[in-house]
Design an enzyme around this catalytic site. Structure first.
Site, PDB file in Angstrom:
ATOM      1  N   HIS A  13      11.444  -5.824  -1.551  1.00 57.27           N
ATOM      2  CA  HIS A  13      11.163  -4.971  -2.699  1.00 57.27           C
ATOM      3  C   HIS A  13      11.711  -5.646  -3.956  1.00 57.27           C
ATOM      4  CE1 HIS A  13      10.507  -0.621  -4.148  1.00 57.27           C
ATOM      5  NE2 HIS A  13      10.661  -1.382  -5.219  1.00 57.27           N
ATOM      6  N   GLU A  59       4.465  -3.962  -3.930  1.00 59.94           N
ATOM      7  CA  GLU A  59       3.833  -4.350  -5.186  1.00 59.94           C
ATOM      8  C   GLU A  59       3.890  -5.874  -5.387  1.00 59.94           C
ATOM      9  OE1 GLU A  59       5.481  -2.022  -8.365  1.00 59.94           O
ATOM     10  OE2 GLU A  59       4.474  -0.191  -7.684  1.00 59.94           O
ATOM     11  N   TYR A 200      -0.337   4.602 -10.673  1.00 59.35           N
ATOM     12  CA  TYR A 200       0.333   5.441 -11.652  1.00 59.35           C
ATOM     13  C   TYR A 200      -0.544   5.864 -12.832  1.00 59.35           C
ATOM     14  CZ  TYR A 200       4.399   3.655  -9.150  1.00 59.35           C
ATOM     15  OH  TYR A 200       5.288   3.306  -8.166  1.00 59.35           O
TER      16      TYR A 200
END
Length: 238
Positions: A13, A59, A200
């Site tokens: 991450h 991501e 988002y």
């Protein structure tokens, strides 16, 4: 687990041990691929009896852009005039493409390891996904919106589904984007049980062919578009 909740572990991450950054440059080096797979092997072995769902990278596309193009996330590498912070090192013109290449190789090798040695759950990758809308209904803005999808998502999804980067990326980035060997392409293609998406917001896209006329370009310039969400952030730093 007693409450019926299944853990889902993300292996990376937007972080990497500092010792690997210092030793060989972290994800800039192909050595990172081998070390990541070794790390994943330990996790699968030690926690696989309790964890059935694994994500290799969170991501991954944003990690490559933020960490190595704009410098807005670790390890904070970037170069002028593309930087969003005052980076002390980096090259925004090719590093994002290089580390994304290594992400894909590490992901594919990790998935193949899991399938061959531990297969009793699922493993995939996570990407950041915007919803893109053309700023106008002109052909130029519609094509630019497709380019935005190719660069943001196709960068990873096309190799995972078809074995290679989108044609427009290879055309616009030229020799700054690495190539896959035939064997690498075969290993990457289909290397996922699932594809995770973080979403988002919606962004408007306007064609900007002038970006392709500059001699020095980063990933965003290679897109040849204006992303309305990024416009203020990027222009304010120049």
């Amino acid at each position: 687990m007693e409450a019926g909740i299944q853990p889902h572990v993300t292996l990376n991450h937007i972080d990497l041990p500092l010792i690997l950054e210092d030793e060989y440059g972290g994800w800039l080096s192909r050595k990172s691929v081998k070390d990541f797979v070794a790390f994943a092997d330990v996790c699968f072995r030690e926690f696989g009896d309790r964890v059935l769902h694994w994500t290799t990278f969170n991501e991954a596309n944003l990690y490559a852009l933020g960490g190595y193009d704009t410098g807005s996330s670790p390890p904070g590498r970037c170069s002028s005039p593309f930087r969003m912070i005052n980076c002390s090192r980096g090259d925004s013109t090719y590093e994002p493409y290089l580390v994304a290449h290594h992400f894909l190789l590490a992901h594919a090798s990790t998935v193949r390891l899991y399938w061959g040695k531990y297969k009793h759950g699922s493993v995939g990758i996570n990407l950041l996904a915007f919803w893109f809308e053309p700023y106008t209904n002109t052909i130029q803005d519609v094509k630019a919106t497709q380019r935005a999808n190719d660069f943001y998502l196709g960068w990873f999804l096309n190799p995972l589904v078809n074995g290679d980067y989108p044609d427009i990326m290879k055309k616009n980035a030229g020799n700054r984007i690495p190539t896959f060997t035939k064997l690498e392409s075969e290993r990457i293609k289909g290397s996922f049980d699932f594809l995770g998406i973080n979403h988002y917001t919606t962004l408007y896209i306007k064609d900007n062919p002038n970006d392709l006329e500059t001699d020095t370009r980063d990933v965003y310039a290679d897109m040849a578009l204006i992303c309305m969400y990024l416009l203020h952030d990027r222009k304010s730093q120049k």
